[in-house]
Design a protein around this motif. Sequence first.
Motif, PDB file in Angstrom:
ATOM      1  N   GLU A  59     -76.294  42.345 109.226  1.00 36.20           N
ATOM      2  CA  GLU A  59     -75.127  42.103 110.067  1.00 36.20           C
ATOM      3  C   GLU A  59     -74.838  40.618 110.270  1.00 36.20           C
ATOM      4  O   GLU A  59     -73.739  40.250 110.651  1.00 36.20           O
ATOM      5  N   ILE A  60     -75.826  39.775 110.013  1.00 39.17           N
ATOM      6  CA  ILE A  60     -75.658  38.336 110.238  1.00 39.17           C
ATOM      7  C   ILE A  60     -75.241  37.623 108.951  1.00 39.17           C
ATOM      8  O   ILE A  60     -74.244  36.912 108.919  1.00 39.17           O
ATOM      9  N   SER A  61     -76.007  37.833 107.887  1.00 35.62           N
ATOM     10  CA  SER A  61     -75.785  37.075 106.658  1.00 35.62           C
ATOM     11  C   SER A  61     -75.071  37.842 105.556  1.00 35.62           C
ATOM     12  O   SER A  61     -74.568  37.236 104.611  1.00 35.62           O
ATOM     13  N   GLY A  62     -75.054  39.155 105.643  1.00 40.47           N
ATOM     14  CA  GLY A  62     -74.462  39.957 104.580  1.00 40.47           C
ATOM     15  C   GLY A  62     -75.417  40.250 103.436  1.00 40.47           C
ATOM     16  O   GLY A  62     -75.066  40.936 102.486  1.00 40.47           O
ATOM     17  N   GLU A  63     -76.660  39.731 103.536  1.00 40.78           N
ATOM     18  CA  GLU A  63     -77.667  39.989 102.501  1.00 40.78           C
ATOM     19  C   GLU A  63     -78.093  41.455 102.542  1.00 40.78           C
ATOM     20  O   GLU A  63     -77.970  42.110 103.569  1.00 40.78           O
ATOM     21  N   LEU A  64     -78.633  41.926 101.424  1.00 42.15           N
ATOM     22  CA  LEU A  64     -79.148  43.288 101.380  1.00 42.15           C
ATOM     23  C   LEU A  64     -80.518  43.349 102.035  1.00 42.15           C
ATOM     24  O   LEU A  64     -81.364  42.488 101.809  1.00 42.15           O
ATOM     25  N   ILE A  65     -80.716  44.360 102.833  1.00 37.14           N
ATOM     26  CA  ILE A  65     -82.007  44.606 103.476  1.00 37.14           C
ATOM     27  C   ILE A  65     -82.850  45.420 102.496  1.00 37.14           C
ATOM     28  O   ILE A  65     -82.339  46.354 101.873  1.00 37.14           O
ATOM     29  N   PRO A  66     -84.117  45.076 102.309  1.00 34.59           N
ATOM     30  CA  PRO A  66     -84.957  45.794 101.345  1.00 34.59           C
ATOM     31  C   PRO A  66     -84.995  47.307 101.615  1.00 34.59           C
ATOM     32  O   PRO A  66     -85.218  47.741 102.748  1.00 34.59           O
ATOM     33  N   LYS A  67     -84.772  48.088 100.551  1.00 39.61           N
ATOM     34  CA  LYS A  67     -84.752  49.545 100.676  1.00 39.61           C
ATOM     35  C   LYS A  67     -86.073  50.095 101.204  1.00 39.61           C
ATOM     36  O   LYS A  67     -86.089  51.084 101.925  1.00 39.61           O
ATOM     37  N   GLU A  68     -87.184  49.437 100.833  1.00 34.94           N
ATOM     38  CA  GLU A  68     -88.491  49.915 101.295  1.00 34.94           C
ATOM     39  C   GLU A  68     -88.555  49.932 102.822  1.00 34.94           C
ATOM     40  O   GLU A  68     -89.113  50.839 103.421  1.00 34.94           O
ATOM     41  N   LEU A  69     -87.979  48.904 103.437  1.00 30.29           N
ATOM     42  CA  LEU A  69     -87.998  48.832 104.904  1.00 30.29           C
ATOM     43  C   LEU A  69     -86.994  49.796 105.522  1.00 30.29           C
ATOM     44  O   LEU A  69     -87.254  50.395 106.562  1.00 30.29           O
ATOM     45  N   LEU A  70     -85.842  49.972 104.870  1.00 24.92           N
ATOM     46  CA  LEU A  70     -84.843  50.911 105.389  1.00 24.92           C
ATOM     47  C   LEU A  70     -85.346  52.344 105.334  1.00 24.92           C
ATOM     48  O   LEU A  70     -84.981  53.167 106.170  1.00 24.92           O
ATOM     49  N   THR A  71     -86.183  52.636 104.363  1.00 26.92           N
ATOM     50  CA  THR A  71     -86.760  53.967 104.268  1.00 26.92           C
ATOM     51  C   THR A  71     -87.681  54.224 105.447  1.00 26.92           C
ATOM     52  O   THR A  71     -87.741  55.331 105.975  1.00 26.92           O
ATOM     53  N   ILE A  72     -88.376  53.187 105.884  1.00 30.52           N
ATOM     54  CA  ILE A  72     -89.302  53.308 107.008  1.00 30.52           C
ATOM     55  C   ILE A  72     -88.557  53.237 108.340  1.00 30.52           C
ATOM     56  O   ILE A  72     -88.788  54.040 109.244  1.00 30.52           O
ATOM     57  N   ILE A  73     -87.648  52.255 108.461  1.00 30.73           N
ATOM     58  CA  ILE A  73     -86.904  52.038 109.708  1.00 30.73           C
ATOM     59  C   ILE A  73     -85.419  51.890 109.356  1.00 30.73           C
ATOM     60  O   ILE A  73     -84.919  50.780 109.150  1.00 30.73           O
ATOM     61  N   PRO A  74     -84.689  53.002 109.280  1.00 34.53           N
ATOM     62  CA  PRO A  74     -83.292  52.944 108.852  1.00 34.53           C
ATOM     63  C   PRO A  74     -82.336  52.307 109.861  1.00 34.53           C
ATOM     64  O   PRO A  74     -81.176  52.098 109.539  1.00 34.53           O
ATOM     65  N   THR A  75     -82.826  51.962 111.028  1.00 34.65           N
ATOM     66  CA  THR A  75     -81.967  51.347 112.047  1.00 34.65           C
ATOM     67  C   THR A  75     -82.032  49.820 112.037  1.00 34.65           C
ATOM     68  O   THR A  75     -81.450  49.182 112.918  1.00 34.65           O
ATOM     69  N   LEU A  76     -82.692  49.247 111.026  1.00 41.40           N
ATOM     70  CA  LEU A  76     -82.738  47.784 110.924  1.00 41.40           C
ATOM     71  C   LEU A  76     -81.321  47.239 110.779  1.00 41.40           C
ATOM     72  O   LEU A  76     -80.503  47.799 110.060  1.00 41.40           O
ATOM     73  N   LYS A  77     -81.060  46.131 111.455  1.00 41.63           N
ATOM     74  CA  LYS A  77     -79.709  45.567 111.448  1.00 41.63           C
ATOM     75  C   LYS A  77     -79.602  44.242 110.711  1.00 41.63           C
ATOM     76  O   LYS A  77     -78.521  43.858 110.303  1.00 41.63           O
ATOM     77  N   SER A  78     -80.726  43.530 110.589  1.00 37.17           N
ATOM     78  CA  SER A  78     -80.638  42.194 110.002  1.00 37.17           C
ATOM     79  C   SER A  78     -81.912  41.819 109.252  1.00 37.17           C
ATOM     80  O   SER A  78     -82.948  42.464 109.409  1.00 37.17           O
ATOM     81  N   ILE A  79     -81.802  40.768 108.489  1.00 37.24           N
ATOM     82  CA  ILE A  79     -82.960  40.219 107.786  1.00 37.24           C
ATOM     83  C   ILE A  79     -83.990  39.744 108.800  1.00 37.24           C
ATOM     84  O   ILE A  79     -85.193  39.886 108.589  1.00 37.24           O
ATOM     85  N   ASP A  80     -83.536  39.222 109.921  1.00 36.81           N
ATOM     86  CA  ASP A  80     -84.464  38.800 110.977  1.00 36.81           C
ATOM     87  C   ASP A  80     -85.302  39.973 111.474  1.00 36.81           C
ATOM     88  O   ASP A  80     -86.491  39.830 111.730  1.00 36.81           O
ATOM     89  N   ASP A  81     -84.665  41.145 111.616  1.00 31.52           N
ATOM     90  CA  ASP A  81     -85.411  42.350 112.003  1.00 31.52           C
ATOM     91  C   ASP A  81     -86.483  42.653 110.962  1.00 31.52           C
ATOM     92  O   ASP A  81     -87.593  43.039 111.300  1.00 31.52           O
ATOM     93  N   CYS A  82     -86.139  42.479 109.691  1.00 32.01           N
ATOM     94  CA  CYS A  82     -87.087  42.751 108.601  1.00 32.01           C
ATOM     95  C   CYS A  82     -88.301  41.839 108.710  1.00 32.01           C
ATOM     96  O   CYS A  82     -89.433  42.275 108.509  1.00 32.01           O
ATOM     97  N   LYS A  83     -88.049  40.581 109.002  1.00 35.67           N
ATOM     98  CA  LYS A  83     -89.153  39.629 109.123  1.00 35.67           C
ATOM     99  C   LYS A  83     -90.086  40.028 110.267  1.00 35.67           C
ATOM    100  O   LYS A  83     -91.303  39.946 110.148  1.00 35.67           O
ATOM    101  N   THR A  84     -89.510  40.476 111.366  1.00 30.99           N
ATOM    102  CA  THR A  84     -90.315  40.909 112.504  1.00 30.99           C
ATOM    103  C   THR A  84     -91.133  42.140 112.140  1.00 30.99           C
ATOM    104  O   THR A  84     -92.331  42.202 112.420  1.00 30.99           O
ATOM    105  N   VAL A  85     -90.500  43.107 111.503  1.00 30.52           N
ATOM    106  CA  VAL A  85     -91.187  44.341 111.114  1.00 30.52           C
ATOM    107  C   VAL A  85     -92.261  44.048 110.081  1.00 30.52           C
ATOM    108  O   VAL A  85     -93.370  44.580 110.154  1.00 30.52           O
ATOM    109  N   SER A  86     -91.953  43.206 109.121  1.00 32.42           N
ATOM    110  CA  SER A  86     -92.915  42.880 108.062  1.00 32.42           C
ATOM    111  C   SER A  86     -94.197  42.292 108.631  1.00 32.42           C
ATOM    112  O   SER A  86     -95.278  42.475 108.072  1.00 32.42           O
ATOM    113  N   TYR A  87     -94.086  41.619 109.742  1.00 33.49           N
ATOM    114  CA  TYR A  87     -95.257  41.041 110.382  1.00 33.49           C
ATOM    115  C   TYR A  87     -96.250  42.128 110.795  1.00 33.49           C
ATOM    116  O   TYR A  87     -97.454  41.937 110.750  1.00 33.49           O
TER     117      TYR A  87
END
Length: 94
Positions: A59-87
Amino acid sequence: MDQNIYEIYSELRKTKEELVQRLKNKQCSPLVKPYIEGELKDIETALQKLETGTFGTCEISGELIPKELLTIIPTLKSIDDCKTVSYFIRKASS
């Protein structure tokens, strides 16, 4: 809609119905209710994105969110969310 996206869509709709029923039947404590309402809002947003074709896009940058993470947490909204989850996600050791 590819099979993976269809499965995510189906699971989100099912989860949405469960949360709505829980709220309607008042099967949650007042302390938990705000969390359920927040999760319900996130699910509705993800469903809307799936329906409009914007699912998986930051929602911030328009980049694609990794499908692997969306499969686990489909409510991710941003790359920043991905970085937090990846931790918190541990990779399997070899």
